[in-house]
Design a protein around this motif. Structure first.
Motif, PDB file in Angstrom:
ATOM      1  N   LEU A  42       3.090  26.003   2.924  1.00 37.05           N
ATOM      2  CA  LEU A  42       3.874  26.759   3.904  1.00 37.05           C
ATOM      3  C   LEU A  42       5.111  26.001   4.413  1.00 37.05           C
ATOM      4  O   LEU A  42       6.202  26.578   4.471  1.00 37.05           O
ATOM      5  CB  LEU A  42       2.979  27.189   5.075  1.00 37.05           C
ATOM      6  N   PRO A  43       5.015  24.724   4.808  1.00 37.92           N
ATOM      7  CA  PRO A  43       6.217  24.038   5.311  1.00 37.92           C
ATOM      8  C   PRO A  43       7.361  24.034   4.293  1.00 37.92           C
ATOM      9  O   PRO A  43       8.530  24.227   4.661  1.00 37.92           O
ATOM     10  CB  PRO A  43       5.719  22.624   5.621  1.00 37.92           C
TER      11      PRO A  43
ATOM     12  N   PHE B  39      -0.023  22.242  12.926  1.00 35.39           N
ATOM     13  CA  PHE B  39       0.246  21.840  11.543  1.00 35.39           C
ATOM     14  C   PHE B  39       1.723  22.041  11.196  1.00 35.39           C
ATOM     15  O   PHE B  39       2.350  21.162  10.584  1.00 35.39           O
ATOM     16  CB  PHE B  39      -0.633  22.644  10.583  1.00 35.39           C
ATOM     17  N   ILE B  40       2.281  23.179  11.594  1.00 33.61           N
ATOM     18  CA  ILE B  40       3.705  23.437  11.332  1.00 33.61           C
ATOM     19  C   ILE B  40       4.571  22.428  12.095  1.00 33.61           C
ATOM     20  O   ILE B  40       5.541  21.889  11.554  1.00 33.61           O
ATOM     21  CB  ILE B  40       4.075  24.877  11.733  1.00 33.61           C
TER      22      ILE B  40
ATOM     23  N   PHE C 154       7.036  20.679   9.368  1.00 31.21           N
ATOM     24  CA  PHE C 154       8.331  21.300   9.092  1.00 31.21           C
ATOM     25  C   PHE C 154       9.517  20.548   9.693  1.00 31.21           C
ATOM     26  O   PHE C 154      10.547  20.384   9.011  1.00 31.21           O
ATOM     27  CB  PHE C 154       8.316  22.758   9.564  1.00 31.21           C
ATOM     28  N   PRO C 155       9.440  20.053  10.944  1.00 31.60           N
ATOM     29  CA  PRO C 155      10.603  19.328  11.483  1.00 31.60           C
ATOM     30  C   PRO C 155      10.962  18.071  10.692  1.00 31.60           C
ATOM     31  O   PRO C 155      12.085  17.574  10.812  1.00 31.60           O
ATOM     32  CB  PRO C 155      10.162  18.976  12.909  1.00 31.60           C
ATOM     33  N   HIS C 156      10.028  17.551   9.895  1.00 30.30           N
ATOM     34  CA  HIS C 156      10.312  16.350   9.102  1.00 30.30           C
ATOM     35  C   HIS C 156      11.040  16.676   7.799  1.00 30.30           C
ATOM     36  O   HIS C 156      11.371  15.760   7.029  1.00 30.30           O
ATOM     37  CB  HIS C 156       9.006  15.617   8.781  1.00 30.30           C
TER      38      HIS C 156
ATOM     39  N   MET D   2       0.845  -1.191   0.000  1.00 33.21           N
ATOM     40  CA  MET D   2       0.000   0.000   0.000  1.00 33.21           C
ATOM     41  C   MET D   2       0.886   1.250   0.000  1.00 33.21           C
ATOM     42  O   MET D   2       1.801   1.372   0.820  1.00 33.21           O
ATOM     43  CB  MET D   2      -0.915  -0.001   1.228  1.00 33.21           C
ATOM     44  N   GLU D   3       0.612   2.164  -0.916  1.00 32.35           N
ATOM     45  CA  GLU D   3       1.429   3.363  -1.043  1.00 32.35           C
ATOM     46  C   GLU D   3       1.189   4.306   0.135  1.00 32.35           C
ATOM     47  O   GLU D   3       0.049   4.551   0.536  1.00 32.35           O
ATOM     48  CB  GLU D   3       1.096   4.075  -2.357  1.00 32.35           C
ATOM     49  N   GLN D   4       2.264   4.814   0.687  1.00 33.59           N
ATOM     50  CA  GLN D   4       2.160   5.712   1.836  1.00 33.59           C
ATOM     51  C   GLN D   4       1.634   7.075   1.402  1.00 33.59           C
ATOM     52  O   GLN D   4       2.051   7.623   0.385  1.00 33.59           O
ATOM     53  CB  GLN D   4       3.527   5.872   2.494  1.00 33.59           C
ATOM     54  N   GLU D   5       0.713   7.632   2.194  1.00 35.38           N
ATOM     55  CA  GLU D   5       0.160   8.941   1.879  1.00 35.38           C
ATOM     56  C   GLU D   5       1.207  10.026   2.130  1.00 35.38           C
ATOM     57  O   GLU D   5       1.984   9.951   3.084  1.00 35.38           O
ATOM     58  CB  GLU D   5      -1.079   9.222   2.737  1.00 35.38           C
ATOM     59  N   ALA D   6       1.233  11.016   1.258  1.00 34.67           N
ATOM     60  CA  ALA D   6       2.200  12.104   1.388  1.00 34.67           C
ATOM     61  C   ALA D   6       2.019  12.823   2.717  1.00 34.67           C
ATOM     62  O   ALA D   6       0.890  13.025   3.189  1.00 34.67           O
ATOM     63  CB  ALA D   6       2.048  13.077   0.234  1.00 34.67           C
ATOM     64  N   LEU D   7       3.141  13.207   3.322  1.00 33.44           N
ATOM     65  CA  LEU D   7       3.123  13.868   4.629  1.00 33.44           C
ATOM     66  C   LEU D   7       2.204  15.089   4.632  1.00 33.44           C
ATOM     67  O   LEU D   7       1.369  15.256   5.532  1.00 33.44           O
ATOM     68  CB  LEU D   7       4.551  14.285   5.010  1.00 33.44           C
ATOM     69  N   LEU D   8       2.366  15.976   3.637  1.00 35.83           N
ATOM     70  CA  LEU D   8       1.608  17.224   3.648  1.00 35.83           C
ATOM     71  C   LEU D   8       0.129  16.982   3.372  1.00 35.83           C
ATOM     72  O   LEU D   8      -0.733  17.708   3.894  1.00 35.83           O
ATOM     73  CB  LEU D   8       2.198  18.206   2.633  1.00 35.83           C
ATOM     74  N   ALA D   9      -0.193  15.970   2.573  1.00 31.13           N
ATOM     75  CA  ALA D   9      -1.597  15.637   2.334  1.00 31.13           C
ATOM     76  C   ALA D   9      -2.253  15.114   3.604  1.00 31.13           C
ATOM     77  O   ALA D   9      -3.377  15.512   3.956  1.00 31.13           O
ATOM     78  CB  ALA D   9      -1.706  14.601   1.215  1.00 31.13           C
ATOM     79  N   GLN D  10      -1.541  14.251   4.313  1.00 33.84           N
ATOM     80  CA  GLN D  10      -2.071  13.709   5.559  1.00 33.84           C
ATOM     81  C   GLN D  10      -2.199  14.802   6.619  1.00 33.84           C
ATOM     82  O   GLN D  10      -3.215  14.883   7.322  1.00 33.84           O
ATOM     83  CB  GLN D  10      -1.149  12.591   6.058  1.00 33.84           C
TER      84      GLN D  10
END
Length: 299
Positions: free
Chosen positions: A293-294, A84-85, A89-91, A1-9
């Motif tokens: 923004l990130p 959200f930030i 952002f730390p990732h 299963m493809e992992q969902e994008a960080l920013l989308a999640q």
């Protein structure tokens, strides 16, 4: 299963929080049920707010609760933006490494721009103003800015700086804000990387305070200008344009629901002027989505 994008999640989580925390919902104003970010006195604002609301509810599969009061809405929106930030952002250390501090300051927080490297000279100015009535009358506290949310980078030790190969020694680069002082000496304060103003709506002239705060940050700095941005949930294109248009103060205006806003404006019958205005802001890089923004903070 493809992992969902960080920013989308993270974007979905952000919207879910806004609903669950009572920021985004339906409220009764003047006997009419409207979205909590809409202005009941403006038909366009209500229509766009309803369009945003329906799309976000479809995405999140959540049921809205009764929204908070006006002041509570703003405070919870700040918390949601800060989270959200912090969730994103730390990732992005592979794009922008650093030891980051992300905080919502709030009105009663003692931390202001004086707490950071580019503005710590203002602390001495504040002391002088407090002790001199003439300076108080002349300057007031117009030079003081307390951002809603800050992103700051902590100085690095010599061990971190020299980790891949020798970069610094005792003879060079002793004045850089990025380099922490040796143990036993007064330690350097963090470097302000971003000042983020969170405005759930732009109902009054107070939204323009963000522009004044931005100009103060630019004028009063010693060193690099931080990112200066505003995040909002305002549905009215004309109000968005009042802050987004132009350059020289804020970097960009970020919207909590930009794709939903654009789709809602595009479907308004007979208001092609508003659709054109929104697309002008987007195409002109003056209005972006919060998911942008990130990555922009990594620049």
């Amino acid at each position: 299963m493809e992992q969902e994008a960080l920013l989308a999640q993270a974007r979905k989580t952000f919207h879910t929080r806004l609903i669950d925390w009572g920021v985004l919902g339906y409220t009764v104003k003047k006997g009419v049920s409207v979205a909590s970010n809409a202005d009941v006195s403006q038909a366009v604002s209500k229509a766009i707010g309803d369009g945003i609301m329906s799309r976000v509810l479809d995405e999140s599969q959540r049921q809205p609760r009764e929204p908070l009061s006006g002041q509570g809405l703003g405070a919870q929106f700040e918390v949601a933006v800060c989270d959200f930030i912090a969730d994103t952002f730390p990732h992005l250390g592979h794009l922008r490494p650093g030891d980051w501090m992300i905080k919502r300051l709030g009105n009663k927080n003692a931390v202001t721009e004086k707490s950071f490297a580019q503005y710590e000279h203002l602390a001495k100015l504040a002391e002088a103003v407090q002790s001199d009535p003439v300076l108080q009358a002349a300057l007031g506290n117009d030079y003081v800015v307390a951002p809603d949310i800050i992103v700051a980078r902590r100085p690095e030790t010599d061990g971190n700086i020299n980790a891949p190969f020798p970069v610094v020694d005792d003879a060079v680069a002793g004045l850089s804000d990025l380099r922490q002082r040796p143990a036993g000496e007064p330690q350097r304060v963090p470097i302000l990387h971003a000042s983020i103003s969170a405005k759930w709506t732009m109902r009054s002239d107070r939204a323009q305070n963000s522009r004044t705060e931005a100009l103060n940050l630019i004028r009063n700095r010693k060193g690099q200008t931080p990112h200066i941005v505003v995040v909002t949930g305002e549905p009215s294109p004309s109000r968005l344009a009042s802050l987004a248009l132009g350059t020289g103060d804020i970097d960009c205006l970020y919207h909590a629901f930009l794709p939903e806003l654009v789709a809602s404006v595009d479907e308004l019958e007979g208001r092609e002027d508003l659709a054109e205005l929104v697309h002008t802001l987007v195409d002109g890089k003056r209005l972006k989505d919060i998911a942008d923004l990130p990555l922009d903070l990594a620049i």
